[in-house]
Design a protein around this motif. Structure first.
Motif, PDB file in Angstrom:
ATOM      1  N   PRO A 164      23.856 116.268  73.670  1.00  0.00           N
ATOM      2  CA  PRO A 164      24.543 114.977  73.836  1.00  0.00           C
ATOM      3  C   PRO A 164      24.370 114.046  72.644  1.00  0.00           C
ATOM      4  O   PRO A 164      25.343 113.424  72.195  1.00  0.00           O
ATOM      5  N   SER A 180      26.388 113.516  80.688  1.00  0.00           N
ATOM      6  CA  SER A 180      25.199 114.322  80.389  1.00  0.00           C
ATOM      7  C   SER A 180      24.161 114.291  81.505  1.00  0.00           C
ATOM      8  O   SER A 180      23.112 114.926  81.397  1.00  0.00           O
ATOM      9  N   ALA A 215      21.381 110.210  82.573  1.00  0.00           N
ATOM     10  CA  ALA A 215      22.224 110.519  81.418  1.00  0.00           C
ATOM     11  C   ALA A 215      21.511 110.126  80.131  1.00  0.00           C
ATOM     12  O   ALA A 215      20.666 109.228  80.116  1.00  0.00           O
ATOM     13  N   SER A 231      32.507 114.170  78.645  1.00  0.00           N
ATOM     14  CA  SER A 231      31.886 115.374  78.101  1.00  0.00           C
ATOM     15  C   SER A 231      30.766 115.870  79.009  1.00  0.00           C
ATOM     16  O   SER A 231      29.935 115.095  79.483  1.00  0.00           O
ATOM     17  N   LYS A 232      30.725 117.172  79.234  1.00  0.00           N
ATOM     18  CA  LYS A 232      29.704 117.780  80.090  1.00  0.00           C
ATOM     19  C   LYS A 232      28.583 118.442  79.280  1.00  0.00           C
ATOM     20  O   LYS A 232      27.838 119.269  79.812  1.00  0.00           O
ATOM     21  N   ILE A 233      28.488 118.103  78.011  1.00  0.00           N
ATOM     22  CA  ILE A 233      27.391 118.630  77.189  1.00  0.00           C
ATOM     23  C   ILE A 233      26.102 117.966  77.662  1.00  0.00           C
ATOM     24  O   ILE A 233      25.977 116.740  77.632  1.00  0.00           O
ATOM     25  N   ARG A 234      25.128 118.760  78.099  1.00  0.00           N
ATOM     26  CA  ARG A 234      23.957 118.208  78.772  1.00  0.00           C
ATOM     27  C   ARG A 234      22.631 118.728  78.237  1.00  0.00           C
ATOM     28  O   ARG A 234      21.607 118.067  78.383  1.00  0.00           O
ATOM     29  N   ASN A 258      22.467 122.195  69.696  1.00  0.00           N
ATOM     30  CA  ASN A 258      21.508 121.857  70.744  1.00  0.00           C
ATOM     31  C   ASN A 258      20.084 121.753  70.216  1.00  0.00           C
ATOM     32  O   ASN A 258      19.251 121.063  70.806  1.00  0.00           O
TER      33      ASN A 258
END
Length: 381
Positions: free
Chosen positions: A337, A135, A142, A329-332, A104
């Protein structure tokens, strides 16, 4: 300041010499560790190598990378440079939380450049953007990622387009660090900008082939009214796949009075498509403007250059969506992302370099010997 970061990142972009370092651990060591000096337990490079290796086996999330690391045997952890603990020298894998924090926080521009491919000897380079749909957070859009890929399907780099702007403002930043002499850069209609053409020809000594549609109303009308009925330079191309049959007719005209920097030729591409299942027929006409002269690019070569723009969709965006479920993908948070997209692109590059034409099959092959094959592919001793 890093040219590619969506937020302020107080380090310089990697130099060409740093990008050319063959040894992956040494190359990643040129990145700045984003963590505070206090409380570090795991090597910055070893965590990045762990993430690269796990993604090569198909890991799609931080949790999956952490699970791969927690199950890694001692010999694999030693090859990754994991830290040792106790008097017996037991190797300790980084936790999921540590992996998440580092990915991150690490500079996205630096990571993308260092894990990318050098386009110096490429014939064509396609530029296009893609949004990581999962994201999006509340009212925040996003993450939109602008990427460049060679005609052979090797990802060069990417950058995250900052909020309240678009791809146009990031085009030059994306390509600035690279030697593009003699490379033909292709892009969709959004990038049919005069400044882009000047930048490519005058600053980078490259060529361009830019699609022109109705978003450039004046230029599009000027190209539409050229004397196409008199054209003798034509090329026909047919293909079938993805449930449709397509015929393309490429006509080419030499121009010398067009109000577009360095323009030498214009191509009109008429695509006739047939949906084999539904039986529907469609026709689309687009125009492509290029600085390549008739001696440098025949209608057949221009047809190949125009088609190379689809490489980025078919061999990068589509593959990341299907093989890695990127849109789900829920990486936000943070640079997560963009950095996860970079790790996926790096895995695709590594598999293609190893001779895999089917990325999903390549990921399965890596997973059959999950703690040896990825490390061998990355050259970790």
């Amino acid at each position: 300041m890093c040219r590619q970061s969506a937020t302020v990142c107080l380090i310089k972009s990697p130099s060409r010499q740093q990008r050319a370092i063959a040894d992956l651990p040494s190359r990643l060591a040129t990145l700045a560790d984003p963590r505070d000096r206090r409380g570090k337990r795991h090597s910055f490079v070893s965590v990045l190598l762990t993430a690269c290796s796990a993604v090569l086996t198909g890991a799609k999330s931080f949790a999956a990378i952490g699970q791969w690391a927690s199950n890694a045997p001692q010999d694999a952890l030693a090859r990754l440079g994991a830290r040792t603990a106790t008097a017996f020298g037991i190797r300790i894998a980084p936790s999921t939380a540590t992996i998440r924090r580092i990915i991150n926080a690490v500079c996205p521009g630096g990571l993308a450049d260092l894990l990318g491919y050098d386009p110096a000897d490429a014939d064509t380079l396609a530029v296009d953007g893609k949004s990581a749909r999962g994201s999006r957070v509340d009212d925040s859009p996003a993450a939109h990622l602008l990427a460049a890929i060679t005609g052979d399907g090797m990802t060069v780099t990417q950058l995250r387009v900052p909020k309240k702007t678009n791809e146009i403002s990031c085009f030059a930043d994306l390509l600035s660090p690279y030697d593009l002499r003699g490379v033909t850069v292709t892009a969709d209609a959004l990038h049919a900008q005069r400044d882009h053409a000047r930048f490519l020809v005058e600053a980078k000594e490259a060529h361009y082939a830019l699609t022109v549609k109705r978003n450039q109303a004046g230029l599009h009308e000027r190209l539409r009214t050229l004397p196409w009925q008199k054209v003798t330079a034509k090329y026909y191309d047919r293909s079938q796949g993805h449930g449709r049959k397509e015929t393309r007719v490429v006509q080419v005209l030499t121009v010398d009075d067009l109000d577009f920097p360095h323009a030498a030729q214009v191509a009109r591409v008429v695509r006739h498509r047939t949906d084999l299942k539904a039986g529907r027929h469609g026709r689309e006409t687009v125009y492509v403007i290029t600085d390549l002269t008739s001696q440098e690019a025949s209608p057949q070569r221009l047809a190949k250059i125009v088609r190379s723009q689809w490489v980025i969709e078919n061999r990068l965006h589509f593959v990341r969506d299907t093989a890695f479920a990127e849109d789900a993908s829920k990486i936000r948070t943070g640079h997560g992302p963009d950095n996860m997209a970079t790790l996926r692109s790096f895995a695709i590059n590594q598999l293609r370099t190893a001779g895999h034409t089917n990325i999903a099959a390549g990921l399965r092959e890596m997973s059959y010997d999950t703690f040896r094959r990825p490390l061998d592919l990355l050259g970790l001793n």
